[in-house]
Design an enzyme around this catalytic site. Structure first.
Site, PDB file in Angstrom:
ATOM      1  N   GLY B  17       0.923  -1.146   0.000  1.00  0.00           N
ATOM      2  CA  GLY B  17       0.000   0.000   0.000  1.00  0.00           C
ATOM      3  C   GLY B  17       0.937   1.163   0.000  1.00  0.00           C
ATOM      4  O   GLY B  17       1.758   1.293   0.890  1.00  0.00           O
ATOM      5  N   THR B  18       0.820   2.040  -0.950  1.00  0.00           N
ATOM      6  CA  THR B  18       2.030   2.758  -1.310  1.00  0.00           C
ATOM      7  C   THR B  18       1.739   4.111  -1.901  1.00  0.00           C
ATOM      8  O   THR B  18       0.595   4.423  -2.207  1.00  0.00           O
ATOM      9  CB  THR B  18       2.728   1.868  -2.367  1.00  0.00           C
ATOM     10  N   THR B  19       2.816   4.890  -2.061  1.00  0.00           N
ATOM     11  CA  THR B  19       2.711   6.048  -2.942  1.00  0.00           C
ATOM     12  C   THR B  19       3.883   5.985  -3.897  1.00  0.00           C
ATOM     13  O   THR B  19       5.038   5.932  -3.457  1.00  0.00           O
ATOM     14  CB  THR B  19       2.827   7.349  -2.145  1.00  0.00           C
ATOM     15  N   LYS B  50      11.027   0.634  -3.238  1.00  0.00           N
ATOM     16  CA  LYS B  50      10.076   0.156  -4.239  1.00  0.00           C
ATOM     17  C   LYS B  50      10.451   0.570  -5.647  1.00  0.00           C
ATOM     18  O   LYS B  50       9.665   0.430  -6.581  1.00  0.00           O
ATOM     19  CB  LYS B  50       8.679   0.692  -3.904  1.00  0.00           C
TER      20      LYS B  50
END
Lengths: 197, 216
Positions: B17-19, B50
């Site tokens: 769950g990321t930006t 990431k």
């Protein structure tokens, strides 16, 4: 004069109303006046929101007559909060209550879905608000002038309307100050445009 | 209470769950990401990078299911190495993006990962491609992951065409910082990769060095 503008509160909402994937109306005003200097922004199920604000408007008028003075913004927000909290299972609406009163000047309160009441310098709500959290966090500064505040609200609305498929139509803004209430309506084509438009 | 929480940890998939964000500037691209990997409500890795290398001047940003995203990146890394030997020169960014798209589209029912591919090549300069659900599209900038919803407004307002490298890096760092402060699934440190003609430069910005905004 300077202080007057810096203390004003500006509320803005966009006007699209949709039923599942069908837009019922493009021009609804989601800013409801509950008293002379107190307005409510509604979001969520509009049927629920309209029912709550009608009830709240009546209760606030009664309260103001009993107290023989204009109601405090906090009192109005508390009325909304009581209604939301006591009926939390049935209701699906969120409110932003803002206005001006003699005791504390301009204030903004938000009542969330379950009935939580919070006082904040500024707040956003509704489905389109997720897209502008970053923008409002970055661009808000305390003690803005009236024009800066209007521009900030207009930009935020335009950006949210550009990304959220259930927000759109016309932008309504209301400027509430000690001196009175001013409505500003900005049609979709007059909204500020950003890089990809 | 303890048993309950460990059970649910192992049962929920590990998601980044990321930006993630990638932006073109005058002469290259900048990619940025946060570093939080969560399994349900637990953060299983708070410093994951990431931004994955696909080739010398092509990187991809991972989001969605951690396993799916990493596997796609490794497969494409291999395929790109073979491809670049076959053509005898550095691969194009579009080729890398197409390889990612092919895997994403073919296995779209099984996979749930979104990779943003960005890099520099001689023919097109800096380019950013999105490959969500198997589509391939070139864009001047792209944001992805759960945190991206909160910053759509900010990037729409602040992006300008033809920024300088430093402005672009600042724009990326600001965006990631804003998203991390609102999204529960994004956090940790910010990783930045700047790719231009000269090569790729990786940078890590620690939590206390990130830009802060009015309420922090």
């Amino acid at each position: 004069m300077e202080r007057h503008y810096m203390d004003s509160k500006i509320k803005g909402v966009s006007t699209g109303v949709s039923n599942v994937n069908y837009v019922c109306s493009k021009t609804i005003n989601k800013l409801i006046q509950v008293h002379d200097r107190i307005f409510c922004c509604i979001a969520g199920s509009l049927a629920d929101a309209q029912a709550v604000t009608k009830t709240a408007k009546f209760q606030i008028s009664l309260h103001s007559i009993q107290m023989e003075s204009p109601p405090l913004v906090k009192a109005a927000a508390s009325v909304m909060k009581e209604l939301c909290y006591n009926n939390k299972e049935e209701l699906q609406a969120g409110f932003i209550t803002a206005g001006w009163d003699k005791k504390k000047g301009p204030q903004v309160y938000t009542v969330a879905l379950g009935g939580m009441l919070l006082s904040l310098p500024f707040t956003i709500g509704g489905s389109g608000s997720t897209y502008i959290y970053g923008y409002t966090d970055a661009k808000y500064k305390p003690d803005m002038s009236r024009e800066e505040c209007l521009q900030f609200a207009t930009n935020a609305l335009a950006l949210a309307m550009g990304r959220d498929n259930v927000s759109g139509g016309v932008a309504h803004l209301v400027v509430i100050t000690e001196g009175g209430v001013e409505h500003v309506v900005i049609p979709g084509d007059k909204l500020p445009k950003f890089h990809d438009e | 209470m303890l048993e309950e929480s460990t059970e649910s940890e192992w049962q929920s998939e590990v998601k980044t769950g990321t930006t993630i964000i990638a932006v073109e500037f005058n002469g290259g691209v900048v990619l940025g990401s946060d570093s939080r990997v969560s399994a349900g409500e637990t953060v299983v890795n708070r410093v994951m990078n990431k931004l994955s290398l696909l080739h010398d001047k092509i990187y991809c940003a991972l989001s969605g299911s951690a396993a799916d995203a990493q596997t796609i990146a490794e497969m494409v890394n291999y395929q790109l190495d073979v491809h670049s030997i076959e053509i005898g020169e550095d691969p194009q960014v579009r080729s890398a993006a197409t390889l990612v798209k092919n895997i994403s589209y073919k296995y779209k029912e099984e996979l749930s990962a979104h990779l943003i591919v960005a890099g520099w090549d001689r023919r097109g300069g800096g380019q950013v491609f999105v490959t969500l659900n198997g589509l391939l599209s070139r864009q001047p900038f792209a944001v992805g992951g759960s945190g991206s919803s909160y910053v759509y407004g900010f990037v729409d307002a602040e992006y300008q065409k033809g920024m300088s490298k430093e402005d672009c890096q600042q724009f990326v760092v600001n965006t990631i910082s804003l998203a991390m402060s609102r999204d529960g699934s994004s956090g940790g440190v910010a990783y930045l990769v700047t790719i231009d003609e000269k090569g790729a430069e990786e940078k890590c910005i620690l939590g206390n060095e990130l830009p802060t905004f009015y309420d922090q």
